[in-house]
Design a protein around this motif. Sequence first.
Motif, PDB file in Angstrom:
ATOM      1  N   GLY A   1       0.815  -1.207   0.000  1.00 48.53           N
ATOM      2  CA  GLY A   1       0.000   0.000   0.000  1.00 48.53           C
ATOM      3  C   GLY A   1       0.848   1.256   0.000  1.00 48.53           C
TER       4      GLY A   1
ATOM      5  N   TYR B   1       3.141   0.389  -5.436  1.00 53.50           N
ATOM      6  CA  TYR B   1       2.279   0.860  -6.529  1.00 53.50           C
ATOM      7  C   TYR B   1       3.086   1.098  -7.804  1.00 53.50           C
ATOM      8  CZ  TYR B   1      -1.990   1.616  -3.764  1.00 53.50           C
ATOM      9  OH  TYR B   1      -3.127   1.440  -3.004  1.00 53.50           O
TER      10      TYR B   1
ATOM     11  N   ASN C   1      -1.740  -8.556  -1.149  1.00 54.66           N
ATOM     12  CA  ASN C   1      -1.560  -7.759   0.060  1.00 54.66           C
ATOM     13  C   ASN C   1      -1.838  -8.628   1.272  1.00 54.66           C
ATOM     14  OD1 ASN C   1      -3.524  -6.069   2.181  1.00 54.66           O
ATOM     15  ND2 ASN C   1      -1.589  -5.057   1.716  1.00 54.66           N
TER      16      ASN C   1
ATOM     17  N   ASP D   1      -3.236  -8.369   4.823  1.00 53.94           N
ATOM     18  CA  ASP D   1      -3.957  -7.525   5.774  1.00 53.94           C
ATOM     19  C   ASP D   1      -3.596  -8.010   7.171  1.00 53.94           C
ATOM     20  OD1 ASP D   1      -5.671  -6.116   7.381  1.00 53.94           O
ATOM     21  OD2 ASP D   1      -7.483  -6.545   6.229  1.00 53.94           O
TER      22      ASP D   1
ATOM     23  N   ARG E   1      -7.888  -1.022   3.551  1.00 52.43           N
ATOM     24  CA  ARG E   1      -8.045  -2.228   2.723  1.00 52.43           C
ATOM     25  C   ARG E   1      -9.012  -1.991   1.554  1.00 52.43           C
ATOM     26  NH1 ARG E   1      -9.130  -8.468   4.610  1.00 52.43           N
ATOM     27  NH2 ARG E   1     -10.168  -9.183   2.708  1.00 52.43           N
TER      28      ARG E   1
ATOM     29  N   LEU F   1      -7.491  -0.106  -1.315  1.00 50.86           N
ATOM     30  CA  LEU F   1      -6.549  -0.948  -2.055  1.00 50.86           C
ATOM     31  C   LEU F   1      -7.310  -1.884  -2.991  1.00 50.86           C
ATOM     32  CD1 LEU F   1      -3.459  -1.356  -2.162  1.00 50.86           C
ATOM     33  CD2 LEU F   1      -3.742  -3.211  -0.516  1.00 50.86           C
TER      34      LEU F   1
ATOM     35  N   TYR G   1      -1.786   7.735  -6.368  1.00 53.30           N
ATOM     36  CA  TYR G   1      -2.183   6.429  -5.836  1.00 53.30           C
ATOM     37  C   TYR G   1      -2.856   6.602  -4.469  1.00 53.30           C
ATOM     38  CZ  TYR G   1       1.302   4.564  -9.175  1.00 53.30           C
ATOM     39  OH  TYR G   1       2.033   4.253 -10.289  1.00 53.30           O
TER      40      TYR G   1
ATOM     41  N   THR H   1      -1.151   4.197   1.530  1.00 53.23           N
ATOM     42  CA  THR H   1      -1.306   3.987   2.963  1.00 53.23           C
ATOM     43  C   THR H   1      -0.450   5.003   3.701  1.00 53.23           C
ATOM     44  OG1 THR H   1      -1.618   1.615   2.616  1.00 53.23           O
ATOM     45  CG2 THR H   1      -1.005   2.323   4.842  1.00 53.23           C
TER      46      THR H   1
END
Length: 308
Positions: free
Chosen positions: A76, A81, A104, A106, A114, A117, A233, A236
């Motif tokens: 993230g 990205y 990903n 989590d 989340r 994403l 993007y 996070t």
Amino acid sequence: MNDSSLDQKIIPITPTETDEIFRNSKDGVNMGPSDRNKKSVSQKKLEKRIIRLTGQAITDFNMIENGDKVMVAMSGGKDSYVLLDALRTLQKRAPIHFDLIAVNVDQHIPNFPREALENYFKSIGVPYHIEDQDTYSIIQRLIPEGRNVCSLCARLRRGILYRVAGELGCTKIALGHHMDDIVGTLMLNLFYGGRMKAMPPKLQSDDGKNTVIRPLAYVREYETERFARIQQYPLTSKGICGAGENLKRQEIKDLIKTWDREFPGRIYNIFMSLQRVSPSHLMDSRLYDFDSFSHVLFQPKKNDSSED
């Protein structure tokens, strides 16, 4: 690879060379026609450079082969990205066929975006998988408050990625580490570990079941930062886990930024030294026999080849 070819592939640019595209408003509303055109040209040059350097690293170290299924580890953050974007572009242009899947983990970190994403993966049409693993509570239980958790967190996440790669039939695991990460790791090991060790562009896990690749090895961090800002993007937030940056690693990052300002080209020279090693001019008798004056092939101990 000879020295001259390496110099031609990675042409140093300074962080200020592409700053002009951010001097005006981000969306270009307040720019005149010439400014917008200049911004567009600068953006295209940056994108072309990232794609070229990524493709060159993949070629130089044979990172991706025909028929590979490549897991792109998505944290993230900006680098993951950019990595996914670059690989998707190269996938369309490459003379070989390979598949991509964005993955990903989590880890149940509070406020992890989340949904954002997932929405991004859906919007670009890339196959994806989100692995639900509550490592956050494990770390909270095992590591005392105030202690750095980054190392344990990374190891837990890496183990999960290895397992998931097998379950999904992935032959390669692509991580978003760039040149600054590689040079930074080298300096951390030199300054605090007393050893010459960095991040390899390609490595095999200790059990031999997984191959990790780092296609952004030739790309600088300020380049991924700028490209991420251009692409907007859904990143996070840094420090979302509350642990903060490892102090030693932050010290190295600050040192790299200082050198970029005061000694342009120094980071590239350090990076290129990793591909121009002369064992006979070092002091490791495992690499060079100083009695017979000949190079030695040796099998490193497990702690020497630990995964980075």
